[in-house]
Motif scaffolding. Structure first.
Motif, PDB file in Angstrom:
ATOM      1  N   ALA A  72      -1.436  16.463  62.324  1.00  0.00           N
ATOM      2  CA  ALA A  72      -2.136  16.925  61.124  1.00  0.00           C
ATOM      3  C   ALA A  72      -1.433  16.456  59.862  1.00  0.00           C
ATOM      4  CB  ALA A  72      -2.243  18.454  61.128  1.00  0.00           C
ATOM      5  N   GLY A  73      -0.143  16.218  59.939  1.00  0.00           N
ATOM      6  CA  GLY A  73       0.607  15.741  58.787  1.00  0.00           C
ATOM      7  C   GLY A  73       0.925  16.879  57.839  1.00  0.00           C
ATOM      8  N   PRO A  74       1.447  16.537  56.660  1.00  0.00           N
ATOM      9  CA  PRO A  74       1.821  17.565  55.701  1.00  0.00           C
ATOM     10  C   PRO A  74       0.602  18.321  55.184  1.00  0.00           C
ATOM     11  CG  PRO A  74       2.062  15.377  54.746  1.00  0.00           C
ATOM     12  CD  PRO A  74       1.693  15.194  56.180  1.00  0.00           C
ATOM     13  N   GLU A  75       0.844  19.533  54.743  1.00  0.00           N
ATOM     14  CA  GLU A  75      -0.236  20.352  54.204  1.00  0.00           C
ATOM     15  C   GLU A  75      -0.837  19.732  52.959  1.00  0.00           C
ATOM     16  OE1 GLU A  75      -0.166  24.661  53.149  1.00  0.00           O
ATOM     17  OE2 GLU A  75       1.066  24.723  54.947  1.00  0.00           O
ATOM     18  N   THR A  76      -2.149  19.829  52.841  1.00  0.00           N
ATOM     19  CA  THR A  76      -2.828  19.333  51.654  1.00  0.00           C
ATOM     20  C   THR A  76      -2.551  20.268  50.497  1.00  0.00           C
ATOM     21  OG1 THR A  76      -4.597  18.425  53.006  1.00  0.00           O
ATOM     22  CG2 THR A  76      -5.093  18.770  50.684  1.00  0.00           C
ATOM     23  N   PRO A  77      -2.145  19.722  49.341  1.00  0.00           N
ATOM     24  CA  PRO A  77      -1.902  20.597  48.196  1.00  0.00           C
ATOM     25  C   PRO A  77      -3.201  21.251  47.728  1.00  0.00           C
ATOM     26  CG  PRO A  77      -1.716  18.281  47.560  1.00  0.00           C
ATOM     27  CD  PRO A  77      -1.927  18.320  49.039  1.00  0.00           C
ATOM     28  N   GLY A  78      -3.084  22.440  47.170  1.00  0.00           N
ATOM     29  CA  GLY A  78      -4.229  23.153  46.631  1.00  0.00           C
ATOM     30  C   GLY A  78      -4.206  23.137  45.111  1.00  0.00           C
ATOM     31  N   PRO A  79      -5.261  23.660  44.476  1.00  0.00           N
ATOM     32  CA  PRO A  79      -5.366  23.642  43.014  1.00  0.00           C
ATOM     33  C   PRO A  79      -4.142  24.204  42.305  1.00  0.00           C
ATOM     34  CG  PRO A  79      -7.417  24.397  43.976  1.00  0.00           C
ATOM     35  CD  PRO A  79      -6.432  24.271  45.105  1.00  0.00           C
ATOM     36  N   ALA A  80      -3.521  25.241  42.857  1.00  0.00           N
ATOM     37  CA  ALA A  80      -2.339  25.834  42.218  1.00  0.00           C
ATOM     38  C   ALA A  80      -1.186  24.836  42.141  1.00  0.00           C
ATOM     39  CB  ALA A  80      -1.905  27.083  42.975  1.00  0.00           C
ATOM     40  N   ASP A  81      -1.192  23.830  43.003  1.00  0.00           N
ATOM     41  CA  ASP A  81      -0.118  22.830  43.000  1.00  0.00           C
ATOM     42  C   ASP A  81      -0.200  21.877  41.808  1.00  0.00           C
ATOM     43  OD1 ASP A  81       1.251  23.614  45.408  1.00  0.00           O
ATOM     44  OD2 ASP A  81      -0.456  22.821  46.521  1.00  0.00           O
ATOM     45  N   LEU A  82      -1.328  21.850  41.108  1.00  0.00           N
ATOM     46  CA  LEU A  82      -1.463  21.025  39.897  1.00  0.00           C
ATOM     47  C   LEU A  82      -1.527  21.862  38.628  1.00  0.00           C
ATOM     48  CD1 LEU A  82      -3.873  18.019  40.601  1.00  0.00           C
ATOM     49  CD2 LEU A  82      -1.571  17.944  39.686  1.00  0.00           C
ATOM     50  N   ASP A  83      -1.842  23.141  38.775  1.00  0.00           N
ATOM     51  CA  ASP A  83      -1.892  24.037  37.612  1.00  0.00           C
ATOM     52  C   ASP A  83      -0.543  24.096  36.917  1.00  0.00           C
ATOM     53  OD1 ASP A  83      -4.455  25.049  37.318  1.00  0.00           O
ATOM     54  OD2 ASP A  83      -4.107  26.783  38.577  1.00  0.00           O
ATOM     55  N   GLY A  84      -0.572  24.190  35.596  1.00  0.00           N
ATOM     56  CA  GLY A  84       0.655  24.450  34.875  1.00  0.00           C
ATOM     57  C   GLY A  84       1.118  23.326  33.983  1.00  0.00           C
ATOM     58  N   ALA A  85       2.391  23.402  33.601  1.00  0.00           N
ATOM     59  CA  ALA A  85       2.989  22.476  32.642  1.00  0.00           C
ATOM     60  C   ALA A  85       3.711  21.330  33.357  1.00  0.00           C
ATOM     61  CB  ALA A  85       3.968  23.227  31.748  1.00  0.00           C
ATOM     62  N   TRP A  86       3.473  20.123  32.850  1.00  0.00           N
ATOM     63  CA  TRP A  86       4.077  18.910  33.392  1.00  0.00           C
ATOM     64  C   TRP A  86       4.696  18.103  32.251  1.00  0.00           C
ATOM     65  CZ3 TRP A  86       4.049  18.062  38.618  1.00  0.00           C
ATOM     66  CH2 TRP A  86       3.191  18.869  39.368  1.00  0.00           C
ATOM     67  N   SER A  87       5.721  17.343  32.587  1.00  0.00           N
ATOM     68  CA  SER A  87       6.349  16.430  31.642  1.00  0.00           C
ATOM     69  C   SER A  87       6.017  15.014  32.091  1.00  0.00           C
ATOM     70  CB  SER A  87       7.860  16.650  31.624  1.00  0.00           C
ATOM     71  OG  SER A  87       8.476  15.731  30.751  1.00  0.00           O
ATOM     72  N   VAL A  88       5.217  14.308  31.289  1.00  0.00           N
ATOM     73  CA  VAL A  88       4.730  12.979  31.657  1.00  0.00           C
ATOM     74  C   VAL A  88       5.690  11.911  31.141  1.00  0.00           C
ATOM     75  CG1 VAL A  88       2.803  11.365  31.472  1.00  0.00           C
ATOM     76  CG2 VAL A  88       2.363  13.826  31.541  1.00  0.00           C
ATOM     77  N   ASP A  89       6.119  11.042  32.051  1.00  0.00           N
ATOM     78  CA  ASP A  89       7.009   9.935  31.692  1.00  0.00           C
ATOM     79  C   ASP A  89       6.161   8.722  31.341  1.00  0.00           C
ATOM     80  OD1 ASP A  89       8.901   7.971  31.416  1.00  0.00           O
ATOM     81  OD2 ASP A  89       9.732   8.187  33.436  1.00  0.00           O
ATOM     82  N   LEU A  90       6.109   8.397  30.062  1.00  0.00           N
ATOM     83  CA  LEU A  90       5.340   7.255  29.565  1.00  0.00           C
ATOM     84  C   LEU A  90       6.264   6.101  29.171  1.00  0.00           C
ATOM     85  CD1 LEU A  90       2.921   9.365  27.380  1.00  0.00           C
ATOM     86  CD2 LEU A  90       2.327   8.200  29.504  1.00  0.00           C
ATOM     87  N   SER A  91       7.472   6.101  29.713  1.00  0.00           N
ATOM     88  CA  SER A  91       8.467   5.081  29.361  1.00  0.00           C
ATOM     89  C   SER A  91       8.029   3.696  29.820  1.00  0.00           C
ATOM     90  CB  SER A  91       9.811   5.395  30.018  1.00  0.00           C
ATOM     91  OG  SER A  91      10.241   6.681  29.693  1.00  0.00           O
ATOM     92  N   VAL A  92       8.213   2.739  28.936  1.00  0.00           N
ATOM     93  CA  VAL A  92       8.015   1.339  29.298  1.00  0.00           C
ATOM     94  C   VAL A  92       9.353   0.780  29.779  1.00  0.00           C
ATOM     95  CG1 VAL A  92       7.362  -0.933  28.440  1.00  0.00           C
ATOM     96  CG2 VAL A  92       6.153   1.088  27.634  1.00  0.00           C
ATOM     97  N   ASP A  93      10.420   1.234  29.145  1.00  0.00           N
ATOM     98  CA  ASP A  93      11.783   0.828  29.485  1.00  0.00           C
ATOM     99  C   ASP A  93      12.537   2.064  29.958  1.00  0.00           C
ATOM    100  OD1 ASP A  93      14.450   0.085  29.561  1.00  0.00           O
ATOM    101  OD2 ASP A  93      14.455  -0.807  27.557  1.00  0.00           O
TER     102      ASP A  93
END
Length: 122
Positions: free
Chosen positions: A15-36
């Protein structure tokens, strides 16, 4: 080990790893937009995934418009539009392990940008 126990263990491995659910994406994230990598450039992303399949929040300090999410084929992904006041930015992203991998297309600026986001520290 009984045959039933062995078969159950094999089924779990297949079956492999568990599929993430909506709560796994909810919340605050820090996006890395670095070119260098030597010059970090991070911006916030806040996502709220509703049970009706919509996504709200903000990305790069712009309100998410027309956001949707889907969980299928063992993946959890979002797609949404934001704007810089001049034109739209189309973004899609998926949860991959403990982080998010995405891309943003801005036709009016003639670029596609690949990025990664990590959970924002509380």
């Amino acid at each position: 080990m009984s045959l039933a126990t062995l078969l159950a263990a094999l089924a779990m491995l297949q079956a492999g790893p568990e599929t993430p659910g909506p709560a796994d994406l909810d919340g605050a994230w820090s996006v890395d937009l670095s070119v260098d990598p030597a010059e970090p450039y991070r911006r916030p992303m806040h996502l709220t995934l509703a049970t009706d399949g919509t996504v709200t929040g903000d990305f790069y300090e712009s309100t998410i418009e027309a956001g949707r999410w889907k969980q299928q084929h063992g993946r959890l992904c979002v797609a949404f539009r934001t704007s810089d006041g001049i034109g739209p930015y189309h973004t899609s992203a998926c949860r991959v392990g403990d982080h998010v991998e995405g891309q943003t297309w801005a036709e009016h600026r003639d670029f596609v940008f690949l990025w990664r986001a990590d959970r924002q520290a509380p």
